[in-house]
Scaffold this active site. Sequence first.
Site, PDB file in Angstrom:
ATOM      1  N   ASP A  19      19.212 -26.664 -33.743  1.00 53.03           N
ATOM      2  CA  ASP A  19      20.595 -27.006 -33.371  1.00 53.03           C
ATOM      3  C   ASP A  19      21.392 -27.490 -34.584  1.00 53.03           C
ATOM      4  OD1 ASP A  19      21.515 -26.564 -30.765  1.00 53.03           O
ATOM      5  OD2 ASP A  19      20.335 -28.223 -29.962  1.00 53.03           O
ATOM      6  N   LYS A  61      19.314 -18.550 -23.170  1.00 55.81           N
ATOM      7  CA  LYS A  61      18.608 -18.703 -24.456  1.00 55.81           C
ATOM      8  C   LYS A  61      17.188 -18.149 -24.352  1.00 55.81           C
ATOM      9  CE  LYS A  61      21.538 -22.619 -25.649  1.00 55.81           C
ATOM     10  NZ  LYS A  61      21.753 -24.066 -25.744  1.00 55.81           N
ATOM     11  N   GLN A  70      18.536 -29.411 -24.658  1.00 57.87           N
ATOM     12  CA  GLN A  70      19.845 -29.039 -24.118  1.00 57.87           C
ATOM     13  C   GLN A  70      20.687 -30.291 -23.861  1.00 57.87           C
ATOM     14  OE1 GLN A  70      20.958 -25.930 -23.916  1.00 57.87           O
ATOM     15  NE2 GLN A  70      22.926 -26.480 -23.032  1.00 57.87           N
TER      16      GLN A  70
HETATM   17  N1  GUN Z   1      25.053 -27.893 -24.897  1.00 57.64           N
HETATM   18  C1  GUN Z   1      26.180 -27.164 -25.125  1.00 57.64           C
HETATM   19  N2  GUN Z   1      26.097 -26.546 -26.326  1.00 57.64           N
HETATM   20  C2  GUN Z   1      24.914 -26.886 -26.862  1.00 57.64           C
HETATM   21  C3  GUN Z   1      24.248 -26.544 -28.084  1.00 57.64           C
HETATM   22  O1  GUN Z   1      24.746 -25.817 -28.953  1.00 57.64           O
HETATM   23  N3  GUN Z   1      23.012 -27.092 -28.255  1.00 57.64           N
HETATM   24  C4  GUN Z   1      22.450 -27.913 -27.329  1.00 57.64           C
HETATM   25  N4  GUN Z   1      21.245 -28.403 -27.585  1.00 57.64           N
HETATM   26  N5  GUN Z   1      23.030 -28.238 -26.188  1.00 57.64           N
HETATM   27  C5  GUN Z   1      24.256 -27.725 -25.963  1.00 57.64           C
END
Ligand code: GUN
Length: 291
Positions: free
Chosen positions: A123, A56, A100
């Site tokens: 998110d 990311k 995350q």
């Molecule tokens: N962990 C796995 N997928 C995601 C996501 O789309 N967002 C976040 N914050 N954590 C994740």
Amino acid sequence: MNQASTTRLDGKAMAALLRAEVTQEVAELHRRGVQPGLAVLLVGDDPASAVYVGSKLKACAETGIHSVQARLPANADAAAIHRQIDEWNADNAIDGILVQLPLPKGIDTQAVIERVGPFKDVDGFHPENLGRLAAGRPGLVACTPAGIMDMLARWGHAANWTLAGKHAVVLGRSITVGRPMALLLMQADATVTICHSRSLDVAGWVARADLLVAAVGSPRIVQGDWLKPGSVVIDVGIHRGSDGRLTGDVDFNGALGRVAAITPVPGGVGPMTIAQLMRNTVLACRWRQRV
Ligand code: GUN
């Protein structure tokens, strides 16, 4: 149908198109003196989470989005996590905040999700944004389902395939994928069935799916002979087998030659999710800063 006639939906290629669009939009914002910014919080030392966060941050750099990262130890208490979020909520250089998941055991994940200001919730997990989606109002939409809609639109446009009137079956009811996915598909005029851990005869529902979105979290649980011939299959699962290879929720080889199109794992949904995060950060920036 022979194997060659099943289209592999190339998430990497489609994500590159989406990212190129976002990169252009960011460049235009830079010209107007606006710098979108994303903050990412990683708690604990889960290696898979560290890899995702790394991807990311790299995508931010490539897109021209300013990014900051904070790390907290696995034994961090909820107050420390909330303090970091509060700091970013108040920081005018930050447009998007991503914590995350999964968080270490003992942390109330829902409380953390609700601590993020809804305007910075890239998110799309905050109840305000999920509520907006349910109400058909503009808001930030979870990256994986939004990325899947983008993928279906791009491929559908090229293949003369449309969602309207189709029967879409979503396997899974999480707030991260299944629920927002079902709402988006309904918004796009599909007839939607949601199956979950207590559903009966899941194979029977899958057999009637023109579009299947599998977000179960069990490797290859969906067998090839369940699938409706000519259907479209989106596989959100990602699992590392004992042989080190990645697989999805769907038996990919069993689906080949049977379905019209399917996303591979890896290289399907994953790259779209990250591209969509860039897009959400720019959207959050534009809405909050009214630019
Ligand atoms: N962990 C796995 N997928 C995601 C996501 O789309 N967002 C976040 N914050 N954590 C994740």
